[in-house]
Design a protein around this motif. Sequence first.
Motif, PDB file in Angstrom:
ATOM      1  N   SER A 161     -20.354  13.011  -2.828  1.00 17.36           N
ATOM      2  CA  SER A 161     -19.063  11.952  -2.906  1.00 17.36           C
ATOM      3  C   SER A 161     -18.555  12.484  -1.022  1.00 17.36           C
ATOM      4  CB  SER A 161     -17.908  11.460  -3.866  1.00 17.36           C
ATOM      5  OG  SER A 161     -17.611  12.951  -3.973  1.00 17.36           O
ATOM      6  N   GLN A 162     -17.733  11.356  -0.528  1.00 21.72           N
ATOM      7  CA  GLN A 162     -17.168  11.906   0.424  1.00 21.72           C
ATOM      8  C   GLN A 162     -16.207  12.680   0.512  1.00 21.72           C
ATOM      9  OE1 GLN A 162     -14.466   8.391   1.880  1.00 21.72           O
ATOM     10  NE2 GLN A 162     -14.372   9.279   3.874  1.00 21.72           N
ATOM     11  N   ALA A 163     -14.830  12.894  -0.789  1.00 19.25           N
ATOM     12  CA  ALA A 163     -14.296  14.637  -0.772  1.00 19.25           C
ATOM     13  C   ALA A 163     -15.243  15.653  -0.864  1.00 19.25           C
ATOM     14  CB  ALA A 163     -14.127  13.987  -2.417  1.00 19.25           C
ATOM     15  N   ALA A 164     -16.745  15.834  -1.023  1.00 19.94           N
ATOM     16  CA  ALA A 164     -17.500  17.059  -0.751  1.00 19.94           C
ATOM     17  C   ALA A 164     -18.459  16.841   0.340  1.00 19.94           C
ATOM     18  CB  ALA A 164     -18.262  16.530  -1.925  1.00 19.94           C
ATOM     19  N   PHE A 185     -16.512   4.576   8.476  1.00 19.05           N
ATOM     20  CA  PHE A 185     -17.380   6.362   7.078  1.00 19.05           C
ATOM     21  C   PHE A 185     -16.728   7.521   7.477  1.00 19.05           C
ATOM     22  CE2 PHE A 185     -20.415   2.194   7.975  1.00 19.05           C
ATOM     23  CZ  PHE A 185     -19.668   1.955   6.700  1.00 19.05           C
ATOM     24  N   PHE A 186     -16.133   7.745   8.089  1.00 18.80           N
ATOM     25  CA  PHE A 186     -15.588   9.297   8.276  1.00 18.80           C
ATOM     26  C   PHE A 186     -14.236   9.197   8.089  1.00 18.80           C
ATOM     27  CE2 PHE A 186     -19.272   8.548  10.709  1.00 18.80           C
ATOM     28  CZ  PHE A 186     -20.025  10.253  10.915  1.00 18.80           C
ATOM     29  N   ASN A 187     -13.339  10.013   7.252  1.00 20.45           N
ATOM     30  CA  ASN A 187     -11.976  10.613   6.970  1.00 20.45           C
ATOM     31  C   ASN A 187     -11.812  12.129   7.567  1.00 20.45           C
ATOM     32  OD1 ASN A 187     -11.650   8.698   5.646  1.00 20.45           O
ATOM     33  ND2 ASN A 187     -11.186   9.290   3.612  1.00 20.45           N
ATOM     34  N   VAL A 188     -10.022  11.981   8.518  1.00 17.84           N
ATOM     35  CA  VAL A 188     -10.492  13.413   9.204  1.00 17.84           C
ATOM     36  C   VAL A 188     -10.786  15.012   8.205  1.00 17.84           C
ATOM     37  CG1 VAL A 188      -9.465  15.185  10.376  1.00 17.84           C
ATOM     38  CG2 VAL A 188      -9.332  12.430  11.218  1.00 17.84           C
ATOM     39  N   SER A 189     -11.179  15.393   8.368  1.00 22.93           N
ATOM     40  CA  SER A 189     -11.031  16.433   7.339  1.00 22.93           C
ATOM     41  C   SER A 189      -9.733  18.298   7.054  1.00 22.93           C
ATOM     42  CB  SER A 189     -12.423  17.732   7.558  1.00 22.93           C
ATOM     43  OG  SER A 189     -12.201  18.967   6.853  1.00 22.93           O
ATOM     44  N   GLU A 190      -9.142  18.385   6.642  1.00 16.80           N
ATOM     45  CA  GLU A 190      -8.815  19.724   6.860  1.00 16.80           C
ATOM     46  C   GLU A 190      -9.211  20.911   8.279  1.00 16.80           C
ATOM     47  OE1 GLU A 190      -7.146  21.263   3.753  1.00 16.80           O
ATOM     48  OE2 GLU A 190      -6.274  19.360   2.229  1.00 16.80           O
ATOM     49  N   LYS A 191     -10.184  21.080   8.226  1.00 19.88           N
ATOM     50  CA  LYS A 191     -10.987  21.818   8.962  1.00 19.88           C
ATOM     51  C   LYS A 191     -10.988  21.122  10.841  1.00 19.88           C
ATOM     52  CE  LYS A 191     -15.245  24.812   9.742  1.00 19.88           C
ATOM     53  NZ  LYS A 191     -16.187  25.163   9.425  1.00 19.88           N
ATOM     54  N   ASP A 193     -11.536  19.861  13.900  1.00 16.43           N
ATOM     55  CA  ASP A 193     -12.724  18.788  14.168  1.00 16.43           C
ATOM     56  C   ASP A 193     -13.817  18.753  13.161  1.00 16.43           C
ATOM     57  OD1 ASP A 193     -11.915  19.323  17.146  1.00 16.43           O
ATOM     58  OD2 ASP A 193     -12.740  20.830  17.145  1.00 16.43           O
ATOM     59  N   HIS A 194     -13.998  18.560  12.126  1.00 20.30           N
ATOM     60  CA  HIS A 194     -14.085  17.849  11.007  1.00 20.30           C
ATOM     61  C   HIS A 194     -14.785  17.084  10.541  1.00 20.30           C
ATOM     62  CE1 HIS A 194     -16.437  22.011  11.576  1.00 20.30           C
ATOM     63  NE2 HIS A 194     -17.209  21.543  11.389  1.00 20.30           N
ATOM     64  N   TYR A 195     -15.261  16.452   9.412  1.00 18.35           N
ATOM     65  CA  TYR A 195     -14.474  15.041   8.487  1.00 18.35           C
ATOM     66  C   TYR A 195     -15.740  15.251   7.619  1.00 18.35           C
ATOM     67  CZ  TYR A 195     -14.028  13.722  13.739  1.00 18.35           C
ATOM     68  OH  TYR A 195     -13.478  14.319  15.216  1.00 18.35           O
ATOM     69  N   MET A 196     -14.975  14.185   6.925  1.00 15.10           N
ATOM     70  CA  MET A 196     -15.362  13.870   5.873  1.00 15.10           C
ATOM     71  C   MET A 196     -16.349  12.677   6.038  1.00 15.10           C
ATOM     72  SD  MET A 196     -13.962  17.071   4.247  1.00 15.10           S
ATOM     73  CE  MET A 196     -15.020  16.422   2.499  1.00 15.10           C
ATOM     74  N   PHE A 197     -17.675  12.324   5.476  1.00 10.36           N
ATOM     75  CA  PHE A 197     -18.262  11.442   5.543  1.00 10.36           C
ATOM     76  C   PHE A 197     -18.549  10.467   4.113  1.00 10.36           C
ATOM     77  CE2 PHE A 197     -22.920   9.878   6.105  1.00 10.36           C
ATOM     78  CZ  PHE A 197     -22.514   8.720   6.489  1.00 10.36           C
ATOM     79  N   ASN A 198     -18.589   9.634   4.247  1.00  9.51           N
ATOM     80  CA  ASN A 198     -19.113   8.595   3.538  1.00  9.51           C
ATOM     81  C   ASN A 198     -20.293   7.787   3.192  1.00  9.51           C
ATOM     82  OD1 ASN A 198     -18.825   6.713   0.914  1.00  9.51           O
ATOM     83  ND2 ASN A 198     -16.095   6.202   1.155  1.00  9.51           N
ATOM     84  N   LEU A 199     -21.621   9.179   2.439  1.00  5.45           N
ATOM     85  CA  LEU A 199     -22.465   8.636   3.031  1.00  5.45           C
ATOM     86  C   LEU A 199     -22.826   7.704   1.643  1.00  5.45           C
ATOM     87  CD1 LEU A 199     -25.620   9.175   3.413  1.00  5.45           C
ATOM     88  CD2 LEU A 199     -25.978  10.732   1.542  1.00  5.45           C
ATOM     89  N   PRO A 200     -22.586   7.003   0.250  1.00  8.53           N
ATOM     90  CA  PRO A 200     -22.606   6.102  -0.754  1.00  8.53           C
ATOM     91  C   PRO A 200     -22.124   4.375   0.127  1.00  8.53           C
ATOM     92  CG  PRO A 200     -21.686   7.638  -1.459  1.00  8.53           C
ATOM     93  CD  PRO A 200     -21.392   8.183  -0.499  1.00  8.53           C
TER      94      PRO A 200
END
Length: 255
Positions: A161-164, A185-191, A193-200
Amino acid sequence: MIKADALEKPGIVHGFFTRQGGVSDGIYASRNVGLGSNDDRDKVLENRKRIANALGTEADRLATPYQIHSADVITLAEPFSENDDRKADALVTNQKGLAIGILTADCGPVLFADAEAGVVGAAHAGWKGAIGGILQNTISAMEALGARRGRISAILGPTISQAAYEVGPEFHERFLDANSGYTRFFNVSEKPDHYMFNLPAFIRLQLETAGVSIAGDIGLCTYCDEERFFSYRRTTHRNEPDYGRQISAIMIKEA
């Protein structure tokens, strides 16, 4: 095994199988079907036999490709022979009693069926395959066997999932270079320059755009549900030496 209502059609049997119900142990417990893993081969073969039996066929009638994160599809008229080139990321068939499946441990397993035409497909859609056209190519291969995309049901099984799914800036840029609209399909991560990707969600878009009748998602996360699913990323985060794979498979029943 987990089933999707949209694939419960006359003459079709399918399952998104979990890691439960096998004979493997340790990090592979219990139904690891990955012949490419370091698990005991005899145990893996027994696990695959159990999958085949659950589908109503024999172990030598369960075909899976050698997955390479490509957009390549193989059309099968019979099970693979020992020396066949099975490098691909999707299989399609119109042969009764021949089960086709793909293995995953975070990537998206997609099962396809046109019950009226008697044509089924199974695709391994990681991000490379999804952006590279594996889903569209699977549908085209099914059409070559007589299916119609307007009748095809395509269901995404357990996927990270996107959260992981945290990704770096190069990954993000590659998608935006392909289509600036993919930013959704991307949310900004806490890290930084990183992102959370929504593959589904990205996989569902590809299916919807391809024009299938039903583009569904059973909505289960491989990373979050350790009891039921293997996860490559979870294994990586734990620095474990290897990981198991679950299978998603579909078959046209014999009369």
